[in-house]
Design a protein around this motif. Structure first.
Motif, short mmCIF file in Angstrom:
data_model
loop_
_atom_site.label_atom_id
_atom_site.label_comp_id
_atom_site.label_asym_id
_atom_site.label_seq_id
_atom_site.Cartn_x
_atom_site.Cartn_y
_atom_site.Cartn_z
N UNK A 89 0.84 -1.20 0.00
CA UNK A 89 0.00 0.00 0.00
C UNK A 89 0.87 1.25 0.00
N UNK A 90 0.39 2.28 -0.68
CA UNK A 90 1.04 3.59 -0.66
C UNK A 90 -0.04 4.65 -0.48
N UNK A 91 0.15 5.52 0.52
CA UNK A 91 -0.73 6.68 0.73
C UNK A 91 -0.16 7.86 -0.05
N UNK A 92 -1.05 8.73 -0.54
CA UNK A 92 -0.59 9.87 -1.32
C UNK A 92 -1.60 11.00 -1.26
N UNK A 93 -1.15 12.18 -1.70
CA UNK A 93 -1.98 13.37 -1.74
C UNK A 93 -2.56 13.55 -3.13
N UNK A 94 -3.82 13.89 -3.19
CA UNK A 94 -4.48 14.29 -4.43
C UNK A 94 -4.61 15.81 -4.43
N UNK A 95 -4.96 16.37 -5.59
CA UNK A 95 -5.19 17.81 -5.63
C UNK A 95 -6.42 18.20 -4.82
N UNK A 96 -7.26 17.22 -4.47
CA UNK A 96 -8.46 17.52 -3.69
C UNK A 96 -8.68 16.53 -2.55
N UNK A 97 -7.58 16.03 -1.93
CA UNK A 97 -7.72 15.13 -0.78
C UNK A 97 -6.56 14.16 -0.69
#
Length: 175
Positions: A89-97
């Protein structure tokens, strides 16, 4: 064929300030969809790859067709808790969350060169997470191919600066 004319732009979706580039208008036209697949295949020829991966969910539309045509294994990079076996698993940032993507631990190994396909690159957070999944699995990223690059959001530039190969079929501003 000018693929740009098949992309619908929807303001303030999924939230205010986002200009959403909708590929459903491209894929519902059989000629535009075929041309998109052909262009991705043509661009992929300059890279050596053993598997094709795509990011849920719109990337699946393009990558599955390309996987079938090129007779290469297709690896799904899915949202959290969508894959039934052991995952990375990899967590990441989106432009809206924020979000998490996962891959089955037995999908990619050290012999694999992976072509990653998605419909769109904006800030590059999802694409970077996809690359991390490939690398955690001990594979290498051969290249990224995106149908749409939102050039002013610099996602493609960020990937290139990290020494990834990046191809985009069409470009739009992100705002």
């Amino acid at each position: 064929m000018n693929l740009k004319k098949y992309i619908r732009s929807i303001p303030d979706y999924p939230k205010k300030g986002i200009l959403f580039r909708d590929i459903t208008t491209l894929i519902k036209d059989e000629n535009a969809f075929a041309e998109t697949i052909n262009q991705i295949i043509e661009r992929s020829k300059k890279y050596n790859f053993t598997k094709i991966a795509a990011i849920e969910s719109r990337g699946f539309v393009f990558a599955s067709a390309i996987s079938y045509i090129l007779k290469k294994p297709f690896i799904m990079l899915r949202k959290k808790n969508k894959l039934p076996a052991d995952v990375y698993s990899v967590d990441f940032e989106l432009e809206y969350g924020t979000a998490t993507i996962e891959v089955h631990k037995d999908s990619i190994n050290e012999k694999d060169q992976v072509l990653i396909i998605d419909d769109l690159i904006a800030t590059g957070g999802t694409a970077e997470a996809a690359a991390k999944l490939v690398e955690i699995s001990k594979g290498k990223v051969a290249a990224f191919i995106f149908v749409i690059n939102l050039f002013d959001l610099k996602g493609s530039d960020n990937l290139i600066n990290k020494k990834y190969n990046v191809e985009n079929l069409i470009e739009f501003p992100g705002h």
